[in-house]
Each structure stands twice: as structure tokens, then as C-alpha cells.
Design an enzyme around this catalytic site. Structure first.
Site, PDB file in Angstrom:
ATOM      1  N   ASN A 123       0.792  -1.224   0.000  1.00  0.00           N
ATOM      2  CA  ASN A 123       0.000   0.000   0.000  1.00  0.00           C
ATOM      3  C   ASN A 123       0.829   1.281   0.000  1.00  0.00           C
ATOM      4  OD1 ASN A 123      -2.564  -1.367   0.029  1.00  0.00           O
ATOM      5  ND2 ASN A 123      -2.080  -1.904   2.141  1.00  0.00           N
ATOM      6  N   ARG A 125      -3.067   8.095  -0.171  1.00  0.00           N
ATOM      7  CA  ARG A 125      -3.566   7.227   0.895  1.00  0.00           C
ATOM      8  C   ARG A 125      -3.555   7.959   2.236  1.00  0.00           C
ATOM      9  NH1 ARG A 125      -0.207   2.380   3.745  1.00  0.00           N
ATOM     10  NH2 ARG A 125      -1.844   1.723   5.176  1.00  0.00           N
ATOM     11  N   ASN A 140      10.590  -0.032   4.809  1.00  0.00           N
ATOM     12  CA  ASN A 140       9.265   0.237   5.360  1.00  0.00           C
ATOM     13  C   ASN A 140       8.402  -0.938   4.904  1.00  0.00           C
ATOM     14  OD1 ASN A 140       6.687   1.044   6.060  1.00  0.00           O
ATOM     15  ND2 ASN A 140       7.019   3.182   5.492  1.00  0.00           N
ATOM     16  N   ALA A 200       2.341  -3.090   6.551  1.00  0.00           N
ATOM     17  CA  ALA A 200       1.630  -4.009   7.439  1.00  0.00           C
ATOM     18  C   ALA A 200       2.403  -5.307   7.693  1.00  0.00           C
ATOM     19  CB  ALA A 200       0.249  -4.329   6.872  1.00  0.00           C
ATOM     20  N   HIS A 247       4.192  -6.175  11.105  1.00  0.00           N
ATOM     21  CA  HIS A 247       3.517  -6.720  12.275  1.00  0.00           C
ATOM     22  C   HIS A 247       3.178  -8.198  12.140  1.00  0.00           C
ATOM     23  CE1 HIS A 247       3.286  -2.441  12.839  1.00  0.00           C
ATOM     24  NE2 HIS A 247       2.603  -2.341  11.718  1.00  0.00           N
ATOM     25  N   ASP A 285      13.438 -13.273   9.141  1.00  0.00           N
ATOM     26  CA  ASP A 285      14.458 -14.275   8.820  1.00  0.00           C
ATOM     27  C   ASP A 285      15.343 -13.833   7.660  1.00  0.00           C
ATOM     28  OD1 ASP A 285      13.457 -15.830  10.861  1.00  0.00           O
ATOM     29  OD2 ASP A 285      12.462 -17.282   9.545  1.00  0.00           O
ATOM     30  N   ILE A 322       6.514   5.974   8.469  1.00  0.00           N
ATOM     31  CA  ILE A 322       6.174   7.373   8.284  1.00  0.00           C
ATOM     32  C   ILE A 322       5.449   7.904   9.519  1.00  0.00           C
ATOM     33  CG2 ILE A 322       4.779   8.964   6.894  1.00  0.00           C
ATOM     34  CD1 ILE A 322       5.391   6.966   4.504  1.00  0.00           C
ATOM     35  N   ARG A 357      -0.873   4.541  17.222  1.00  0.00           N
ATOM     36  CA  ARG A 357      -1.970   4.050  16.380  1.00  0.00           C
ATOM     37  C   ARG A 357      -2.587   2.792  16.981  1.00  0.00           C
ATOM     38  NH1 ARG A 357      -0.164   4.028  10.378  1.00  0.00           N
ATOM     39  NH2 ARG A 357      -2.404   3.768  10.137  1.00  0.00           N
ATOM     40  N   ARG A 385      -0.421  -2.413  15.706  1.00  0.00           N
ATOM     41  CA  ARG A 385       0.759  -1.806  15.078  1.00  0.00           C
ATOM     42  C   ARG A 385       1.902  -1.580  16.075  1.00  0.00           C
ATOM     43  NH1 ARG A 385      -0.932  -0.207   9.947  1.00  0.00           N
ATOM     44  NH2 ARG A 385      -3.142   0.315   9.838  1.00  0.00           N
TER      45      ARG A 385
END
Length: 138
Positions: A10, A17, A71, A74, A77, A84, A98, A104, A108
Site C-alpha cells: 500500500n 492514501r 518500510n 503491514a 507486524h 528471517d 512514516i 496508532r 501496530r
């Protein structure tokens, strides 16, 4: 010096977004600025919504590049596989976010990859990437 910025799911939608969380800047326009600010660093960029493609990219560059700015979105998490992979490669990895993930949703607050990374930077907007690049120059 050669670095890879690797963005996960995303993050191809940066600039559109949830601008209240992620800002209005696209990654492409920010990359132009980042490359101008660090002309001594060759900065490559890769984004994928697919965990396996991210792993393939880290394995491709993780033995020849000087570092990776990651980055994982998702996947931060949830992904033991990314953890690994980070442990398996030679290039140090800086985890970036970011937003300040700790302010949040509770899910997260836990990162599956932090323990494998050299460091973590979060909450500074797009400048989180800039700070990560700076960390490789120290």
C-alpha cells in the site's frame, strides 16, 4: 555508497492514501529530493505489495549493497519471513515508518522485524527515510 529503499504493501499509494497519516507527498517526488540531498549515495527504490517479492529483492541486493531502508508496511507486524531474511543477509537494515506506529492501533505496536534490524525510525513523516539514509553516513 549504495542503498535500497524498499517499501511494502500500500505504500505505492503515498500522496493519496490517508494524507492525514501519511502526508501528501508521493514517494517518487520525495525520492527526487532525497537523491538531490545525498548526491554521494546511490539510492535505488523498490516497492511491492507482495511479501515474497520483497524477500527476493532483499536477497538480491543484501550481499552487495551498503544498506537497506525498509518500510515493510503491514508486514512489519506479521512477517517472520521478512525477519528471517533480514537476519540472513549481510547488508544492515533500518526499519522505518512514516507515522508513529505506537500512537496508532494496538496491533501496530508490535514489530516482527525490529529485532533483526540495525535500528528503527518512526513518526517523522517522509523524513523518516532521510534519517535512515543519514544513519548510514554516520
Amino acid at each position: 555508497m549504495k542503498l535500497l529503499i524498499l517499501n511494502g504493501p500500500n505504500l505505492n499509494l503515498l500522496g493519496t492514501r490517508e494524507p492525514g497519516i501519511y502526508g501528501n507527498s508521493s514517494m517518487e517526488s520525495f525520492l527526487d529530493t532525497l537523491r538531490k540531498d545525498f548526491p554521494q549515495v546511490e539510492i535505488d527504490y523498490f516497492q511491492s505489495n507482495i511479501e515474497g517479492e520483497m524477500i527476493d529483492k532483499m536477497q538480491e541486493v543484501g550481499f552487495t549493497y551498503d544498506g537497506i531502508v525498509l518500510n515493510a508496511g503491514a508486514y512489519t507486524h506479521t512477517s517472520v519471513a521478512l525477519h528471517d531474511c533480514i537476519r540472513a543477509i549481510k547488508a544492515p537494515v533500518i526499519e522505518v515508518h512514516i507515522s508513529n506506529v505506537h500512537t496508532r492501533e494496538e496491533f501496530r505496536h508490535k514489530s516482527m522485524i525490529s529485532a533483526a534490524c540495525k535500528g528503527v525510525i518512526c513518526g517523522f513523516g517522509m523524513d523518516s527515510y532521510r534519517l535512515a539514509v543519514c544513519s548510514f553516513l554516520m
